[in-house]
Scaffold this active site. Sequence first.
Site, PDB file in Angstrom:
ATOM      1  N   TYR A 275      19.580 -55.472 109.954  1.00 28.35           N
ATOM      2  CA  TYR A 275      19.767 -54.898 108.197  1.00 28.35           C
ATOM      3  C   TYR A 275      19.544 -53.297 109.483  1.00 28.35           C
ATOM      4  O   TYR A 275      20.441 -52.418 108.392  1.00 28.35           O
ATOM      5  CB  TYR A 275      18.505 -54.808 107.423  1.00 28.35           C
TER       6      TYR A 275
ATOM      7  N   LYS B 288      21.678 -50.452 108.376  1.00 27.36           N
ATOM      8  CA  LYS B 288      21.804 -49.336 107.585  1.00 27.36           C
ATOM      9  C   LYS B 288      22.391 -47.646 107.834  1.00 27.36           C
ATOM     10  O   LYS B 288      22.292 -46.860 107.557  1.00 27.36           O
ATOM     11  CB  LYS B 288      20.079 -49.287 107.543  1.00 27.36           C
TER      12      LYS B 288
END
Length: 231
Positions: free
Chosen positions: A156, A160
Amino acid sequence: MTTTLITGANKGLGFETARRLIEAGHTVYVGARDAHRGRTAAERLGARFVQLDVTDEDSAKAAAEFVRADAGHLDILVNNAGIVGARKPVGEVTGADMMTTYDTNVFGAVRVTHAFLPLLEASDAPVVVNVSSGLGSLAACADPSRVEFQVTVLDYNSSKTALVMVTSQYAKAFPAIRFNAVDPGYTATDLNGHRGTQTIEEGAEIIVRMASIGADGPTGGFFDRTGPVIW
């Protein structure tokens, strides 16, 4: 009339962003993978539904064709759709886990942006907002005084970070389009089991603000509620 498409807009930050922009007078297209949930959300909002699975190239192309036939152009694109990832310790994350997370969080934004670029270029003041995270900030994740330092999530967090660089590259390649990434902050959503310390309304604030910057606004940046993020 300002036309706006928001991916993953059937709930959470996407839904609240849609609500706020409709309130400001936008015609909003609610992009959602699940047709039932998407239509239900659009009806609640007074928006238009477009089926859009960001992991499917053909779905992105079909959504762009739908908006082209319906509106002829797109003024604002908010790439909001995202997943939390594998939820595994770093040493247990596989290449397949990384691919799955990136497929939505990074490649999904690229698929949708690529499909809608001709419609954005037909706008007088096109804007793209990519919803990233403070967990994508290298500076924040390396600073022991920051909460981001405590969160070690390989797929994750890195997705990003990649999304911020994707934003930067689009901004340089398309100077007539305002491309920016945003960090909504630790907001109570399904992604974190609603443990976030901010409300949905607070989290959506920076998305709405950067969606509304117009032709003279910044481009190629990464912003949270306080201003530019050092990443």
